[in-house]
Design a protein around this motif. Structure first.
Motif, PDB file in Angstrom:
ATOM      1  N   ARG A 142       0.813  -1.219   0.000  1.00 35.95           N
ATOM      2  CA  ARG A 142       0.000   0.000   0.000  1.00 35.95           C
ATOM      3  C   ARG A 142       0.846   1.268   0.000  1.00 35.95           C
ATOM      4  N   GLN A 143       2.096   1.150   0.428  1.00 31.45           N
ATOM      5  CA  GLN A 143       2.979   2.316   0.435  1.00 31.45           C
ATOM      6  C   GLN A 143       3.225   2.859  -0.969  1.00 31.45           C
ATOM      7  N   HIS A 144       3.005   2.030  -1.982  1.00 31.03           N
ATOM      8  CA  HIS A 144       3.289   2.445  -3.352  1.00 31.03           C
ATOM      9  C   HIS A 144       2.136   3.224  -3.993  1.00 31.03           C
ATOM     10  N   PHE A 145       0.954   3.176  -3.389  1.00 31.28           N
ATOM     11  CA  PHE A 145      -0.234   3.710  -4.056  1.00 31.28           C
ATOM     12  C   PHE A 145      -0.586   5.107  -3.557  1.00 31.28           C
ATOM     13  N   ASP A 146      -0.973   5.942  -4.495  1.00 28.94           N
ATOM     14  CA  ASP A 146      -1.468   7.273  -4.159  1.00 28.94           C
ATOM     15  C   ASP A 146      -2.950   7.240  -3.826  1.00 28.94           C
ATOM     16  N   CYS A 147      -3.671   6.282  -4.401  1.00 34.42           N
ATOM     17  CA  CYS A 147      -5.115   6.185  -4.195  1.00 34.42           C
ATOM     18  C   CYS A 147      -5.528   4.728  -4.317  1.00 34.42           C
ATOM     19  N   THR A 148      -6.391   4.281  -3.425  1.00 36.52           N
ATOM     20  CA  THR A 148      -6.938   2.922  -3.496  1.00 36.52           C
ATOM     21  C   THR A 148      -8.447   3.002  -3.680  1.00 36.52           C
ATOM     22  N   VAL A 149      -8.926   2.349  -4.722  1.00 36.89           N
ATOM     23  CA  VAL A 149     -10.357   2.287  -5.028  1.00 36.89           C
ATOM     24  C   VAL A 149     -10.839   0.880  -4.719  1.00 36.89           C
ATOM     25  N   PHE A 150     -11.868   0.765  -3.893  1.00 40.00           N
ATOM     26  CA  PHE A 150     -12.425  -0.549  -3.557  1.00 40.00           C
ATOM     27  C   PHE A 150     -13.739  -0.737  -4.296  1.00 40.00           C
ATOM     28  N   ILE A 151     -13.874  -1.882  -4.977  1.00 41.86           N
ATOM     29  CA  ILE A 151     -15.058  -2.181  -5.767  1.00 41.86           C
ATOM     30  C   ILE A 151     -16.018  -3.015  -4.925  1.00 41.86           C
ATOM     31  N   GLU A 152     -17.203  -2.486  -4.719  1.00 45.41           N
ATOM     32  CA  GLU A 152     -18.219  -3.178  -3.908  1.00 45.41           C
ATOM     33  C   GLU A 152     -19.277  -3.797  -4.810  1.00 45.41           C
ATOM     34  N   VAL A 153     -19.440  -5.116  -4.689  1.00 45.30           N
ATOM     35  CA  VAL A 153     -20.445  -5.861  -5.447  1.00 45.30           C
ATOM     36  C   VAL A 153     -21.121  -6.824  -4.479  1.00 45.30           C
ATOM     37  N   PRO A 154     -22.450  -6.944  -4.487  1.00 43.97           N
ATOM     38  CA  PRO A 154     -23.124  -7.894  -3.588  1.00 43.97           C
ATOM     39  C   PRO A 154     -22.593  -9.315  -3.770  1.00 43.97           C
ATOM     40  N   ARG A 155     -22.491 -10.045  -2.669  1.00 45.37           N
ATOM     41  CA  ARG A 155     -21.902 -11.383  -2.712  1.00 45.37           C
ATOM     42  C   ARG A 155     -22.672 -12.307  -3.660  1.00 45.37           C
ATOM     43  N   GLN A 156     -23.984 -12.182  -3.707  1.00 47.26           N
ATOM     44  CA  GLN A 156     -24.784 -13.023  -4.607  1.00 47.26           C
ATOM     45  C   GLN A 156     -24.414 -12.759  -6.069  1.00 47.26           C
ATOM     46  N   GLU A 157     -24.165 -11.502  -6.400  1.00 43.13           N
ATOM     47  CA  GLU A 157     -23.766 -11.163  -7.761  1.00 43.13           C
ATOM     48  C   GLU A 157     -22.356 -11.679  -8.059  1.00 43.13           C
ATOM     49  N   SER A 193     -13.831  -9.098   4.367  1.00 45.37           N
ATOM     50  CA  SER A 193     -13.708  -8.966   5.825  1.00 45.37           C
ATOM     51  C   SER A 193     -12.409  -8.296   6.273  1.00 45.37           C
ATOM     52  N   GLN A 194     -11.363  -8.340   5.440  1.00 42.72           N
ATOM     53  CA  GLN A 194     -10.056  -7.867   5.906  1.00 42.72           C
ATOM     54  C   GLN A 194      -9.500  -6.682   5.127  1.00 42.72           C
ATOM     55  N   SER A 195     -10.262  -6.144   4.185  1.00 43.51           N
ATOM     56  CA  SER A 195      -9.814  -4.931   3.485  1.00 43.51           C
ATOM     57  C   SER A 195     -10.088  -3.719   4.360  1.00 43.51           C
ATOM     58  N   ARG A 196      -9.209  -2.727   4.286  1.00 42.68           N
ATOM     59  CA  ARG A 196      -9.267  -1.589   5.195  1.00 42.68           C
ATOM     60  C   ARG A 196      -8.891  -0.281   4.493  1.00 42.68           C
ATOM     61  N   ASP A 197      -9.501   0.796   4.918  1.00 45.15           N
ATOM     62  CA  ASP A 197      -9.003   2.166   4.716  1.00 45.15           C
ATOM     63  C   ASP A 197      -8.708   2.519   3.257  1.00 45.15           C
ATOM     64  N   TRP A 198      -9.609   2.157   2.359  1.00 46.33           N
ATOM     65  CA  TRP A 198      -9.440   2.601   0.978  1.00 46.33           C
ATOM     66  C   TRP A 198      -9.918   4.050   0.843  1.00 46.33           C
ATOM     67  N   ASP A 199      -9.568   4.679  -0.266  1.00 44.75           N
ATOM     68  CA  ASP A 199      -9.854   6.106  -0.456  1.00 44.75           C
ATOM     69  C   ASP A 199     -11.193   6.361  -1.139  1.00 44.75           C
ATOM     70  N   LEU A 200     -11.525   5.547  -2.130  1.00 44.60           N
ATOM     71  CA  LEU A 200     -12.740   5.737  -2.916  1.00 44.60           C
ATOM     72  C   LEU A 200     -13.459   4.406  -3.057  1.00 44.60           C
ATOM     73  N   THR A 201     -14.782   4.462  -3.161  1.00 47.20           N
ATOM     74  CA  THR A 201     -15.588   3.259  -3.348  1.00 47.20           C
ATOM     75  C   THR A 201     -16.252   3.310  -4.715  1.00 47.20           C
ATOM     76  N   TRP A 202     -16.160   2.191  -5.432  1.00 48.06           N
ATOM     77  CA  TRP A 202     -16.800   2.072  -6.738  1.00 48.06           C
ATOM     78  C   TRP A 202     -17.886   1.003  -6.647  1.00 48.06           C
ATOM     79  N   ARG A 203     -19.096   1.367  -7.008  1.00 50.76           N
ATOM     80  CA  ARG A 203     -20.216   0.422  -7.013  1.00 50.76           C
ATOM     81  C   ARG A 203     -20.721   0.288  -8.437  1.00 50.76           C
TER      82      ARG A 203
END
Length: 208
Positions: A142-157, A193-203
């Protein structure tokens, strides 16, 4: 974020004072990281972006067989995480013409020397399931990244997409279900369950 164009505009704004800007796209398997990374690269200023697939650092199947980990290919410990770390350090330092591997899902092998990241590339998009993990060796990247985007998708999908992936690759319904339930969804649950502290969320299901 509701459109790729909005995400690209946000990244351009954040990167305005950076010579090189690294964006991590993280999310569970089946969340659409590869699709988003290519769309985002296309939405950024022409010629300014390159994509790095952490899947290019998959252990080869021969090594996985030797380690007894073939059935769990895609789990965090089945990648050369230190090799990816070294590559990201070179990219971060703006070394000229850094060469990166890609993963060929159809052949189920990593292909070395497949992507060249030129010195003039400003935006590097790195995509992997595990780039937002808060513990273990992946968290050190994570030290290498300027921004982390986390992609949220329902588990069923996620389950539906993962089944389609294996069926499209020629697996039987039973074999695909075993892949999804025995490995893919376990990895998805780890990411969720173990992802943390991202900067932006993409749905991806957000209206556009």
């Amino acid at each position: 974020m509701s459109t790729v164009e909005e995400l690209a505009a946000t990244i351009v704004d954040r990167a305005q004072h950076s010579r090189r800007y690294l964006t991590a796209l993280a999310g569970p398997p089946g969340s659409g990281k590869s699709t988003l990374s290519e769309a985002l690269a296309a939405a950024l200023p022409p010629g300014s972006a390159a994509v790095v697939q952490a899947d290019g650092f998959h252990f080869d199947n021969v090594l996985l067989d030797r380690l007894g980990r073939r059935a769990w290919k895609g789990a965090p410990d089945t990648f050369d995480c230190r090799g990816l770390d070294f590559l990201l350090r070179r990219i971060r330092n703006s070394e000229p013409d850094v060469i990166a591997p890609v993963f060929d899902r159809t052949l189920d092998v990593a292909r070395a020397g497949a992507v060249m990241i030129g010195e003039d590339v400003r935006h590097v998009i790195v995509e992997s399931n595990y780039l937002a993990l808060g513990t273990g060796p992946w968290s050190l990247l994570r030290q290498h990244f300027d921004c982390t985007v986390f992609i949220e998708v329902p588990r069923q999908e996620l389950q539906r997409r993962l089944m389609s992936r294996w069926l499209d690759l020629g697996f039987s319904a039973d074999a695909a279900r075993q892949k999804v339930e025995g490995n893919d969804l376990r990895n998805a649950d780890l990411v969720l369950s173990q992802s943390r502290d991202w900067d932006l969320t993409w749905r991806p299901c957000d209206p556009s």
